[in-house]
Write an enzyme that holds these catalytic residues in place. Structure first.
Site, short mmCIF file in Angstrom:
data_model
loop_
_atom_site.label_atom_id
_atom_site.label_comp_id
_atom_site.label_asym_id
_atom_site.label_seq_id
_atom_site.Cartn_x
_atom_site.Cartn_y
_atom_site.Cartn_z
N GLU A 286 1.06 -1.30 0.00
CA GLU A 286 0.19 0.06 -0.12
C GLU A 286 0.51 1.41 -0.42
O GLU A 286 1.45 1.31 0.96
CB GLU A 286 -0.91 -0.37 1.21
N CYS A 320 -1.46 9.66 3.14
CA CYS A 320 -1.70 8.91 1.91
C CYS A 320 -2.77 9.29 0.93
O CYS A 320 -3.10 9.52 -0.21
CB CYS A 320 -1.11 7.46 2.14
P1 NAD Z 1 8.26 4.49 3.76
O1 NAD Z 1 8.16 4.52 2.28
O2 NAD Z 1 10.11 5.50 3.07
O3 NAD Z 1 8.80 4.35 4.87
C1 NAD Z 1 7.99 3.15 4.76
C2 NAD Z 1 8.71 1.40 6.25
O4 NAD Z 1 9.26 0.87 4.64
C3 NAD Z 1 8.87 2.02 7.57
O5 NAD Z 1 9.52 0.88 7.65
C4 NAD Z 1 11.00 1.75 6.24
O6 NAD Z 1 12.11 1.93 7.38
C5 NAD Z 1 10.75 0.74 5.51
N1 NAD Z 1 11.63 0.85 4.80
C6 NAD Z 1 12.30 1.75 4.09
N2 NAD Z 1 13.32 0.92 3.34
C7 NAD Z 1 13.01 -0.47 3.24
C8 NAD Z 1 13.44 -1.62 2.42
N3 NAD Z 1 14.48 -1.29 1.56
N4 NAD Z 1 13.19 -2.55 2.80
C9 NAD Z 1 12.37 -3.15 3.54
N5 NAD Z 1 11.84 -1.51 4.34
C10 NAD Z 1 11.95 -1.04 3.89
O7 NAD Z 1 7.46 5.54 3.74
P2 NAD Z 1 6.98 6.00 5.08
O8 NAD Z 1 8.16 8.09 4.96
O9 NAD Z 1 7.26 5.82 6.62
O10 NAD Z 1 5.61 6.61 5.21
C11 NAD Z 1 5.32 7.97 3.91
C12 NAD Z 1 4.36 6.99 2.50
O11 NAD Z 1 3.50 6.44 2.89
C13 NAD Z 1 3.62 7.54 2.01
O12 NAD Z 1 4.31 7.78 0.69
C14 NAD Z 1 2.30 7.58 2.42
O13 NAD Z 1 1.80 8.14 1.76
C15 NAD Z 1 2.29 6.11 2.86
N6 NAD Z 1 1.28 5.93 3.10
C16 NAD Z 1 0.55 4.15 2.13
C17 NAD Z 1 -0.51 4.25 3.00
C18 NAD Z 1 -2.19 3.62 2.36
O14 NAD Z 1 -2.38 3.08 2.71
N7 NAD Z 1 -1.87 3.80 0.81
C19 NAD Z 1 -0.78 4.72 4.46
C20 NAD Z 1 0.01 5.28 5.16
C21 NAD Z 1 1.37 6.22 4.30
#
Ligand code: NAD
Length: 517
Positions: A286, A320
């Site tokens: 997501e 999001c």
């Molecule tokens: P992010 O992608 O930077 O991080 C999300 C998670 O992924 C964190 O726990 C991070 O440590 C982990 N991560 C980072 N690199 C990784 C890798 N190489 N392998 C595995 N895991 C890794 O996102 P964020 O800044 O924490 O959140 C904001 C984003 O989330 C925005 O783009 C927002 O739109 C999205 N979001 C989407 C939804 C939805 O339901 N579609 C809901 C909430 C947030």
């Protein structure tokens, strides 16, 4: 066996009693700041010595807590602990597994102000946004408990003479849930417990920015006596332990919510079998959004402005689902813009832990602050900045006030790229057809709103507005569990519909069993 599911009600912080409960909770939490939290693997609390500091985004010198971050070798221990626990947990009757969740929900409900206060301090949510986050976590626990009981029964099949046939649902093993910081309790908890209640075990990896609220949730799971190894709490760096786990041959599913770039990376990684891997991994992804509110002519512009401002600037635009594009019919464009600017100016900005119950706090960290400011600079060359929030006082915290850029072209960067901050691009449309085409002209397809009194337009939007969550005549944020199951189309993700009645199937194998007599 359980009473029917009902969403946790919100409270009104203008009421003196509610307000004093929140102030008392903030005081309690402030007295508990600065503690140290550890990963929990197979029930063991483990020091790693790699200590990260979680700070209040609105008051940088205030330490929320210290967290020992996991290493790759601890991630490996978590996989083995999860595999071990799976052997017994997968055979625990579903009713019993569901009761653990309902118990955790009860514990959380009793401390709803306290958990909300932790989020006010660690993620700079306003009181209402924090309360809504905790209430959603309660909803996920209650709803998935009931859904598991409904789903994890043999399903009927068509009769076939001389045989007994059934379809049963089996859990897969130990999975990993990787969550973002913007719903640091609800999304993190919902992703983990959904997998667990149907018999899987899980490695719960929270976002780096919000590990303390995650650790507090882990404490609740322990208080509810969830058996060791069912949920393994693994704070740490995504690019190290997340990377390690998504490529692990013994992890059958990855449940991820976060940015598009990381989601796409995990999509690729999980679709490439590693030597020794014996299944196709499931990836529930997501991701981001570039959500629009389309406004037709002939609508109540005050109601629209209220919805747009709440959707664009609630939690500083860091949702999001946030409204980041306002696409207005030319006939009402100028009048609506004026009302939106007026309402946005009236929002109050400050440390949400103060007694003022401000509408907006700080953005999450320096990286977000700099990124959002750079988009405001891009906005200056792509449109007319009618409200500039970049000059807010950031001496103590990462504060940005609402920014509104008018007369933006649909193809402009600020109209196409996810900014994830309090920045709204306003686009003029010739008519409804034009507005709908603009709304659909992005890579993303998460949420969208349409305000219209034209039945034909509303009906077209139902079919042609390519978003996973469409809102007609209301704002595009605030989905409730089992009221508006949540998940996006296109580059917004796999449309898993969290909080919906199909969701738990993502974590189950359907097995057809046939016995001939
Ligand atoms: P992010 O992608 O930077 O991080 C999300 C998670 O992924 C964190 O726990 C991070 O440590 C982990 N991560 C980072 N690199 C990784 C890798 N190489 N392998 C595995 N895991 C890794 O996102 P964020 O800044 O924490 O959140 C904001 C984003 O989330 C925005 O783009 C927002 O739109 C999205 N979001 C989407 C939804 C939805 O339901 N579609 C809901 C909430 C947030």
């Amino acid at each position: 066996m359980f009473t029917p599911f009902q969403n946790e009600p919100y409270v009104n912080f203008a009421e003196p009693d509610v307000r004093s409960k929140m102030l008392a909770a903030l005081q309690k939490v402030e007295s508990e700041l600065g503690k140290t939290y550890l990963p929990v693997i197979g029930g063991q609390h483990i020091e790693t010595g790699q200590i990260a500091v979680s700070v209040n985004p609105a008051r940088r010198e205030q330490v929320i807590g210290y967290v020992h971050e996991a290493t790759e070798s601890l991630a490996e221990s978590a996989v083995q602990a999860g595999r071990e626990a799976f052997r017994s947990w997968s055979r625990v009757p579903v009713d019993v597994r569901a009761r653990y969740l309902v118990k955790v929900a009860a514990l959380l409900r009793r401390r709803i102000y306290e958990f909300s206060a932790w989020m006010v301090l660690e993620s700079s949510k306003s009181w209402l946004e924090a309360y809504a986050d905790t209430a959603e976590a309660v909803d996920f626990l209650e709803f998935y408990a009931r859904e598991a009981v409904r789903i994890c029964r043999p399903h009927p099949t068509t009769d076939y003479s001389g045989e007994e046939n059934e379809v049963m649902y089996l859990p897969m093993g130990v999975g990993v849930s990787i969550s973002p910081w913007n719903f640091p309790l609800a999304i993190m908890a919902g992703m983990a417990v959904s997998a667990v209640v149907v018999g899987n075990t899980v490695i719960m990896k929270p976002a780096e920015q919000t590990p303390v609220i995650a650790a507090k949730f882990m404490e609740l799971l322990e208080e509810a006596s969830l058996p060791p190894g069912v949920v393994n709490f693994l704070p740490g760096r995504g690019e190290i332990i997340g990377e390690y786990l998504t490529g692990h041959t013994q992890i059958p599913f990855v449940s991820f919510t976060g940015s598009r770039d990381v989601g796409l990376h995990i999509y690729q990684r999980t679709s490439t079998p590693q030597p020794g891997q014996r299944w196709l991994k499931r990836a529930i992804l997501e991701m981001g959004g570039k959500d629009a509110t389309v406004v037709d002519e002939g609508v109540d512009l005050d109601a629209v402005a209220e919805g747009v401002v709440a959707g664009a600037f609630g939690f500083q635009g860091q949702k999001c689902s946030a409204c980041s594009r306002l696409i207005a019919h030319t006939a009402i464009y100028d009048a609506l813009l004026e009302k939106v600017v007026e309402r946005a100016k009236a929002l109050t900005l400050g440390n949400p832990a103060s007694p003022d119950n401000v509408s907006m706090g700080a953005v999450i960290d320096e990286e977000a602050y700099q990124k959002i400011r750079s988009y405001i600079e891009i906005g200056r060359s792509e449109g007319r900045v009618v409200l500039d929030g970049s000059g807010a006082d950031a001496s103590e915290g990462w504060f940005l006030a609402p920014t509104i850029v008018a007369d933006v072209a649909p193809s402009a960067r600020i109209a196409q790229e996810e900014i994830f901050g309090p920045v709204l691009a306003v686009i003029r449309a010739d008519d409804f057809d034009h507005a709908l085409a603009i709304a659909n002209d992005t890579d993303y397809g998460l949420t969208g709103a349409l305000y219209s009194n034209n039945r034909a337009h509303l009906e077209r939007a139902r079919h042609e507005y390519m978003v996973g969550n469409l809102y007609l005549n209301r704002k595009c944020t605030g989905a409730l569990v089992d009221v508006q199951p949540f998940g996006g189309f296109k580059m917004s993700g796999t449309d898993s519909k969290a909080g919906g009645r199909d969701y738990l199937h993502h974590f189950l194998l359907a097995k057809s069993v046939s016995e001939r007599w």
